[in-house]
Design a protein around this motif. Structure first.
Motif, PDB file in Angstrom:
ATOM      1  N   HIS A 530      70.052  70.452  45.719  1.00 43.03           N
ATOM      2  CA  HIS A 530      68.832  70.012  45.046  1.00 43.03           C
ATOM      3  C   HIS A 530      69.098  69.525  43.625  1.00 43.03           C
ATOM      4  N   THR A 531      70.356  69.343  43.262  1.00 44.79           N
ATOM      5  CA  THR A 531      70.683  68.928  41.905  1.00 44.79           C
ATOM      6  C   THR A 531      70.967  67.433  41.879  1.00 44.79           C
ATOM      7  N   VAL A 532      70.529  66.771  40.823  1.00 45.14           N
ATOM      8  CA  VAL A 532      70.774  65.345  40.687  1.00 45.14           C
ATOM      9  C   VAL A 532      72.280  65.112  40.599  1.00 45.14           C
ATOM     10  N   PRO A 533      72.846  64.245  41.426  1.00 40.14           N
ATOM     11  CA  PRO A 533      74.280  64.010  41.362  1.00 40.14           C
ATOM     12  C   PRO A 533      74.693  63.460  39.997  1.00 40.14           C
ATOM     13  N   ASN A 534      75.889  63.808  39.602  1.00 35.37           N
ATOM     14  CA  ASN A 534      76.417  63.251  38.356  1.00 35.37           C
ATOM     15  C   ASN A 534      76.680  61.769  38.552  1.00 35.37           C
ATOM     16  N   ASN A 535      75.889  60.931  37.867  1.00 34.45           N
ATOM     17  CA  ASN A 535      75.991  59.491  38.027  1.00 34.45           C
ATOM     18  C   ASN A 535      76.074  58.873  36.646  1.00 34.45           C
ATOM     19  N   PRO A 536      77.198  58.243  36.311  1.00 37.89           N
ATOM     20  CA  PRO A 536      77.308  57.642  34.976  1.00 37.89           C
ATOM     21  C   PRO A 536      76.246  56.594  34.701  1.00 37.89           C
ATOM     22  N   THR A 537      75.831  55.863  35.740  1.00 45.26           N
ATOM     23  CA  THR A 537      74.816  54.828  35.540  1.00 45.26           C
ATOM     24  C   THR A 537      73.482  55.445  35.145  1.00 45.26           C
ATOM     25  N   LEU A 538      73.124  56.558  35.826  1.00 46.68           N
ATOM     26  CA  LEU A 538      71.880  57.239  35.466  1.00 46.68           C
ATOM     27  C   LEU A 538      71.929  57.784  34.040  1.00 46.68           C
ATOM     28  N   GLU A 539      73.055  58.369  33.675  1.00 42.23           N
ATOM     29  CA  GLU A 539      73.174  58.897  32.321  1.00 42.23           C
ATOM     30  C   GLU A 539      73.079  57.784  31.278  1.00 42.23           C
ATOM     31  N   LEU A 540      73.694  56.627  31.553  1.00 38.64           N
ATOM     32  CA  LEU A 540      73.633  55.510  30.605  1.00 38.64           C
ATOM     33  C   LEU A 540      72.215  54.964  30.493  1.00 38.64           C
ATOM     34  N   LEU A 541      71.532  54.840  31.646  1.00 38.06           N
ATOM     35  CA  LEU A 541      70.144  54.365  31.615  1.00 38.06           C
ATOM     36  C   LEU A 541      69.251  55.321  30.840  1.00 38.06           C
ATOM     37  N   SER A 542      69.464  56.617  31.037  1.00 37.42           N
ATOM     38  CA  SER A 542      68.645  57.601  30.346  1.00 37.42           C
ATOM     39  C   SER A 542      68.850  57.533  28.836  1.00 37.42           C
ATOM     40  N   GLN A 543      70.116  57.449  28.418  1.00 36.21           N
ATOM     41  CA  GLN A 543      70.384  57.390  26.987  1.00 36.21           C
ATOM     42  C   GLN A 543      69.849  56.103  26.363  1.00 36.21           C
ATOM     43  N   MET A 544      70.030  54.968  27.056  1.00 35.74           N
ATOM     44  CA  MET A 544      69.513  53.701  26.527  1.00 35.74           C
ATOM     45  C   MET A 544      67.986  53.721  26.482  1.00 35.74           C
ATOM     46  N   GLY A 545      67.358  54.269  27.529  1.00 34.18           N
ATOM     47  CA  GLY A 545      65.904  54.335  27.561  1.00 34.18           C
ATOM     48  C   GLY A 545      65.340  55.220  26.468  1.00 34.18           C
ATOM     49  N   LEU A 546      65.988  56.381  26.245  1.00 38.00           N
ATOM     50  CA  LEU A 546      65.522  57.263  25.176  1.00 38.00           C
ATOM     51  C   LEU A 546      65.695  56.610  23.805  1.00 38.00           C
ATOM     52  N   GLY A 547      66.822  55.889  23.630  1.00 36.81           N
ATOM     53  CA  GLY A 547      67.007  55.188  22.365  1.00 36.81           C
ATOM     54  C   GLY A 547      65.952  54.122  22.134  1.00 36.81           C
ATOM     55  N   ALA A 548      65.627  53.356  23.192  1.00 37.53           N
ATOM     56  CA  ALA A 548      64.587  52.335  23.057  1.00 37.53           C
ATOM     57  C   ALA A 548      63.226  52.969  22.817  1.00 37.53           C
ATOM     58  N   SER A 549      62.968  54.114  23.462  1.00 38.99           N
ATOM     59  CA  SER A 549      61.697  54.795  23.278  1.00 38.99           C
ATOM     60  C   SER A 549      61.553  55.294  21.849  1.00 38.99           C
ATOM     61  N   ILE A 550      62.641  55.842  21.290  1.00 39.46           N
ATOM     62  CA  ILE A 550      62.579  56.321  19.908  1.00 39.46           C
ATOM     63  C   ILE A 550      62.325  55.164  18.946  1.00 39.46           C
ATOM     64  N   LEU A 551      62.991  54.024  19.142  1.00 44.41           N
ATOM     65  CA  LEU A 551      62.762  52.858  18.279  1.00 44.41           C
ATOM     66  C   LEU A 551      61.324  52.352  18.389  1.00 44.41           C
ATOM     67  N   ALA A 552      60.795  52.326  19.618  1.00 46.73           N
ATOM     68  CA  ALA A 552      59.421  51.866  19.818  1.00 46.73           C
ATOM     69  C   ALA A 552      58.425  52.789  19.127  1.00 46.73           C
ATOM     70  N   LEU A 553      58.659  54.099  19.217  1.00 49.79           N
ATOM     71  CA  LEU A 553      57.742  55.040  18.580  1.00 49.79           C
ATOM     72  C   LEU A 553      57.817  54.946  17.061  1.00 49.79           C
ATOM     73  N   LEU A 554      59.016  54.733  16.536  1.00 54.10           N
ATOM     74  CA  LEU A 554      59.139  54.523  15.084  1.00 54.10           C
ATOM     75  C   LEU A 554      58.411  53.248  14.649  1.00 54.10           C
ATOM     76  N   LEU A 555      58.508  52.202  15.458  1.00 57.30           N
ATOM     77  CA  LEU A 555      57.789  50.967  15.160  1.00 57.30           C
ATOM     78  C   LEU A 555      56.283  51.187  15.215  1.00 57.30           C
ATOM     79  N   CYS A 556      55.847  52.023  16.182  1.00 53.54           N
ATOM     80  CA  CYS A 556      54.422  52.325  16.290  1.00 53.54           C
ATOM     81  C   CYS A 556      53.935  53.053  15.033  1.00 53.54           C
TER      82      CYS A 556
END
Length: 834
Positions: A530-556
């Motif tokens: 039941h654990t999410v497999p270790n996937n480098p692509t998922l980890e990269l997407l998550s980190q990039m998405g969180l970074g974009a979300s933080i920038l968007a919230l700062l802009l807001c």
């Protein structure tokens, strides 16, 4: 009383009878009857009379009155009132008689000891048929309530029942011996009456007697096997399948020899090797679960004997152990092992402990030693006085398995003259036979295993050395791994997987899974299903998405800094944008905390990791509760147009809902799950979903999404059914459109994202929900910036005024005008925005 004897010769065929009758007596000490009535004393006597019959219907003679001659002239005549046959004799050609006892009677023990038993095809009970010479006479006697028959190989206890029970009866036989606990044996007797449904006699494999429907018949095991076989009789009188509990007599004999050694009878140095060699030959006789349990039981007992007595095995004895284990592990697990595990779930754990103990008992003179079989591989090495830098061992498994022990772990064993040997054992297919028991911190989920168990042991000076650090490389493992070992002390001695003292680390030079454990025992890898497999692509997407979300919230936040005083000129606009601002602040802090959590040391003993998990839980919950506060505020404006609350009161309620409720939920979760070891996820500073802590976050989020959906439905119904009593039609429709716009922004962001989040908890095969959830969850800040801030017309007008120096129209009507307060004397026109 000695029986009075008489004889009547009628034919060569003979029969013996026991007469139980009444005799008239004129004296004696017995009870006396009234002499005036002519009645004498009634006495039960035994009289031997030999009857010979010439006619075939000889039974008719027994119904006629019989007169017995007096033994002497002074004796009174005897009248027989009852007759029971006791013995049936057949005369052979040489004049001898084969005399068998009828039911309820037996030969006297002294007579039985002086005569040969009958050699006939008819099976009589012990001492039931004797051979008498022509000149001898005798008769069987009445059985006592309980009697004992001794045979060369057994002892039979018999209970004599004078009258057949009228209903089903259970008899209990209790055997008592000095110094031992009483042994109780239950014997059930089933009565079959006329008209009862029964299963017929059957002799297909064993002799099955007639059995009443709904009962289970038992019979001794056939051939050279010991035990019983059972067969149920169905309610319709049809035999069911046969259930065997038979064990090979050779395996039982070896088990008995091992148990005698354990009890102190025999010489372990000699007999252990002999039993192991014979056990290897007896593996072919394993055809039932009972055979398998007897074989494993013998190995378990021998392992205890070796450990208790310090017995050392030579190469041939250890090879016998390994060959036996290889054949046992290679047996069809869908039949023998499955049934054996049902009878004894811990049999796999017992086998592991026995093989571990026997493997590291190899005498130093026979080392180094290496042995490879399909299911068993062993390498044993005797270390030199000057230890190498590291002890390394590798096995040609799929994937290849490697292990090494650092030199600093072996340094405490460096003593002059002390033999230090390291034994590494790999067992294939054994992990599937171990019970699915998981210790604290592993939860109750089912895990997958790589199919092997690695057991490492160190012997120093004849003692087992359990301390030391060992590093294992299990190859490229898919999924989320857990480094575990088999702890035989867990679950009341049944054994279970534990991760105490073990941790996972990524290999530096290859994409493999390494385990570091600080003790020596049997190790393996668990992969959570039941654990999410270790996937480098998922980890990269998550980190990039969180970074974009933080920038968007700062802009807001920057946009609100520029236009705040232009967009909050009335109460409704102030409350709405205040809720949105707090939501942005909470989400920004939560994303920053979550992005930095992997940099902290993971584990329940890390205060920083624990604080990060608590803050993330609280801040993410606060984000959604501010969404709820905004939705409830808009719903109040929609339903109670003419019953407005003060701005300060509404803002106070929103703050309580947005911060106090999530703080309470996060605190309760921490206090409830942390003592159980189920608060933190394995290897991450986030909530553990196996213990249920994660559901204290997902549950409230989905509930908030549901409330938002209800408000949206209510807004649509209000829009479709306008009411004249609720104020001017134009402003009412504008207010409804404002509510719908707000909900259409909130619901996709929260509902779709965390609906997919719930799917990732339940999904075990497809990775698509993981990708969708990662993208949407990490992009929430971008959605809030676009649809919650920049798409608002008031914000757009303020930005144009700020940067383009243009003034907005005096009578602009937009969705934001629905946020103006409608005065009691309004006539349908909105005030100028300036």
């Amino acid at each position: 009383m000695s029986p009075e004897k008489g004889r009547v010769q009628l034919s060569p065929e003979s029969s013996c009878a026991l007469f139980q009758g009444q005799r008239q007596a004129r004296g004696g000490s017995g009870p006396q009857l009234d002499p005036e009535n002519g009645a004498g004393e009634l006495v039960l006597i035994s009289v031997y009379i030999q009857l010979d019959f010439t006619d075939d219907p000889w039974l008719a003679a027994l119904s006629q009155p019989l007169t017995v001659l007096a033994a002497s002239a002074s004796s009174a005549p005897v009248t027989l009132t009852g007759l029971n046959l006791t013995t049936e004799c057949n005369v052979t050609h040489n004049g001898c008689s084969y005399c068998a006892c009828l039911s309820g009677y037996q030969w006297n023990s002294s007579v039985c000891s002086h005569h040969q038993p009958c050699q006939t095809s008819i099976k009589h009970r012990p001492c039931g048929c004797l051979v008498l010479n022509p000149t001898e006479v005798g008769y069987c006697q009445l059985l006592p309530p309980a009697s004992v028959f001794n045979t060369p190989d057994s002892q039979c206890f018999m209970l004599a029942v004078q009258h057949c029970p009228t209903a089903n009866t259970t008899y209990i036989c209790e055997l008592q011996s000095l110094g031992l606990s009483p042994l109780r044996v239950t014997v059930s007797v089933t009565i079959i009456q006329d008209g009862d449904t029964t299963c017929p006699e059957d002799s297909s494999t064993v002799a099955w007697n007639v059995t009443r429907a709904g009962h289970v018949a038992q019979a001794p095991c056939p051939g050279d096997r010991t035990g019983t076989v059972k067969r149920p009789c169905g309610p319709d009188g049809v035999w069911g399948p046969i259930h065997s509990n038979c064990t090979d007599t050779g395996l039982l004999a070896l088990l008995l020899r091992a148990q005698l050694l354990q009890a102190g009878q025999g010489w372990p140095e000699e007999e252990v090797s002999q039993i192991l060699a014979q056990l290897q030959e007896q593996v072919e006789a394993v055809t039932s679960p009972s055979d398998l349990l007897a074989l494993v039981g013998t190995m378990t007992v021998l392992a205890k004997v070796v450990a208790d007595t310090g017995t050392q095995l030579n190469c041939s004895a250890l090879e016998a152990v390994l060959k036996t284990t290889d054949k046992v592990l290679g047996m069809n697990s869908s039949s023998l092992w499955t049934l054996a595990l049902r009878q004894m779930p811990s049999v796999g754990s017992s086998l592991l402990l026995a093989v571990e103990t026997l493997a590291h008992s190899l005498c130093p003179q026979d080392q180094p030693f290496s042995f490879v079989l399909p299911n068993v591989q062993l390498q044993s090495q005797l270390l030199e006085p000057t230890f190498p830098a590291n002890y390394r061992v590798s096995f040609p498994t799929q994937p290849p398995l490697q292990a090494w022990i650092p030199r600093h772990s072996l340094a405490p064993l460096r003593h002059n003259g002390t033999n230090v040997s390291i034994t590494s054992l790999v067992l294939q297919e054994l992990d599937h036979l171990l019970p699915s028991n998981y210790g604290q911190g592993l939860g109750d989920s089912l895990y997958a295993t790589p199919g092997l168990v690695l057991a490492i042991s160190i012997m120093a000076g004849g003692q087992v050395f359990k301390e030391g650090e060992v590093i294992m490389d299990f190859g490229d493992i898919d999924g989320s791994p857990h480094c575990v070992f088999w702890d035989h002390d867990l679950f009341q001695g049944k054994g279970g997987w534990s991760d105490a003292g073990c941790q996972v680390q990524a290999a530096s030079a290859s994409p493999t899974t390494q385990c570091i454990c600080r003790h020596l025992t049997a190790f393996s890898i668990l992969m959570s299903g039941h654990t999410v497999p270790n996937n480098p692509t998922l980890e990269l997407l998550s980190q990039m998405g969180l970074g974009a979300s933080i920038l968007a919230l700062l802009l807001c936040l920057g946009v609100y800094r520029l236009v705040w005083r232009f967009v909050v000129r009335n109460k409704v606009a102030y409350l709405r944008h205040s809720a949105l601002l707090n939501m942005v602040l909470c989400l920004l802090a939560a994303n920053a905390c979550f992005l930095g959590a992997p940099l902290l040391p993971a584990g329940p003993h890390s205060p920083l990791c624990l604080a990060a998990a608590f803050l993330c839980h609280f801040l993410y919950l606060a984000t959604f509760f501010w969404m709820l506060a905004q939705a409830l505020m808009l719903a109040h404006q929609l339903l109670f147009v003419f019953h407005q609350l003060s701005k300060l009161r509404v803002l106070s309620l929103m703050v309580l809902l947005g911060y106090l409720c999530p703080m309470g939920l996060a605190g309760i979760t921490l206090g409830l799950y942390l003592p159980r070891g189920q608060y933190l996820s394995k290897g991450a500073c986030w909530l553990d979903k196996k213990g249920g802590a994660l559901y204290t976050f997902v549950g409230p989020v989905l509930a908030i999404v549901g409330v938002n959906g209800l408000v949206l439905t209510m807004a649509v119904l209000k829009l479709l059914r306008p009411s004249l009593s609720e104020g001017p039609q134009v402003e009412k429709r504008q207010a409804l459109l404002g509510v719908i716009k707000a909900l259409l922004i909130l619901t996709p962001i929260s509902g779709l994202t965390w609906g997919l989040g719930l799917a990732t908890l339940l999904e075990e095969v497809s990775i698509v929900p993981h990708y969708l959830f990662t993208v949407l969850n990490a992009s929430q800040g971008v959605f809030i910036l676009l649809f919650g801030c920049l798409m608002d017309k008031k914000v757009q007008e303020a930005l144009r005024k700020r940067f383009c120096c243009s003034h907005p129209p005096r009578s602009t009507i937009s969705l934001a005008t629905s946020e103006t307060c409608i005065s009691a004397n309004s006539k349908g026109r909105s005030k100028d925005a300036r």
